[in-house]
Design an enzyme around this catalytic site. Structure first.
Site: not given
Length: 310
Positions: A155, A181
């Site tokens: 990501s 994350y």
């Protein structure tokens, strides 16, 4: 040379795979019961691959399998819980024969509270360590294939920070859902770098990618209005990708002949991303951070991961 392709931000997975015959190839897609995992699996299967849907929710997986079979694809469904080492070991032990494509697609995002799995922060444990254990466990099957590929879904969140080697579990650093994350997504890229180096003699290549902004169940802990405000502030298009478009870069990394022999790189919008030299170049969506491609970081993460999953 940076790899550019004829495809772009809004190309679909089917467009990327057009004309590619995957007959005789076997693939595993984790998290294939929802989101872009479904479209990734469907595209691979309808282009001839025999695809295993590795999922937490078997009922949801069977629904997806029925749909893909209705389109002529060959699929089976097997249980896999990436936060459970016994589940990963059972999956690996049950696998027989070569494996040509492994798409490490499953993940969790921005968990609101610090949670531990086997003593490890849950996002790092699931997004990185679970896939690390799966891929290394399946190494023999990947080596038995002719030119196997592993795809690591990362990501743009990795741009926020490197892996926090000195405090992976937020024992001292204050826990923040997005920092947790982010480091797990940086780890996904570093895995691609080191796995390609270690497994080159086995003909295995590994690449990482950013699928783009897609509204899926992954964002269940995310304030989407706030996220869209951030996108607009960064000058990004307010348009989100469809799952068909979001799966395209995964499929590109898995099957495109343009990536034959290419590994250890990071792709976005169906192109290899630009390496950013400093934070002033970052818009939060594009480019890859140098620390995510750093060979020393990658080797260190591998050694740490081996100890943690042992």
């Amino acid at each position: 040379m940076t790899i550019q392709t004829p495809f772009g931000e809004f190309s679909t997975a089917d467009e990327v795979a057009e004309g590619i015959d995957l007959t005789g190839r076997r693939a595993v897609v984790t998290g294939a019961s929802s989101g872009i995992g479904v479209e990734t699996a469907r595209t691979l299967a309808t282009h001839g691959a025999e695809v295993t849907l590795a999922v937490r929710n078997l009922e949801a997986g069977e629904r997806v399998a029925t749909e893909i079979r209705g389109q002529g694809g060959k699929v089976d469904v097997r249980p896999l819980e990436l936060g459970d080492r016994a589940s990963i070991a059972a999956f690996v032990d049950a696998w027989e024969g070569p494996l040509h494509l492994l798409v490490n697609n499953a993940g969790v995002m921005a968990l609101p509270e610090r949670t531990l799995i086997d003593g490890q922060e849950a996002q790092f444990a699931t997004n990185h360590l679970g896939h690390f254990a799966l891929a290394t466990g399946l190494h023999r099957a990947l080596a038995a294939a002719d030119g196997a590929r592993v795809v690591s879904v990362s990501s743009s969140a990795h741009l926020r920070l490197p892996v926090l080697f000195d405090d992976l579990n937020f024992s001292f650093v204050a826990y923040d859902p997005w920092i947790g994350y982010a480091q797990s997504k940086t780890a996904n890229v570093l895995f691609a770098v080191e796995a390609t180096r270690r497994w080159a003699d086995d003909g295995i290549t590994v690449n990482a990618l950013m699928p783009g902004g897609i509204a899926t169940g992954l964002q269940r802990h995310v304030d989407m209005e706030a996220l869209m405000a951030v996108r607009r502030a960064a000058g990004a298009s307010p348009e989100m990708k469809t799952v068909e478009q979001g799966a395209s870069t995964s499929v590109l990394c898995a099957v495109s002949p343009l990536l034959d022999g290419v590994g250890g790189r990071y792709f976005e919008d169906c192109h290899e991303a630009t390496v950013l030299t400093d934070r002033t170049q970052a818009d939060g969506r594009h480019g890859v951070a140098p620390f995510a491609l750093d060979p020393a970081n990658a080797e260190r993460l591998w050694e740490v991961s081996e100890r943690l999953v042992a």
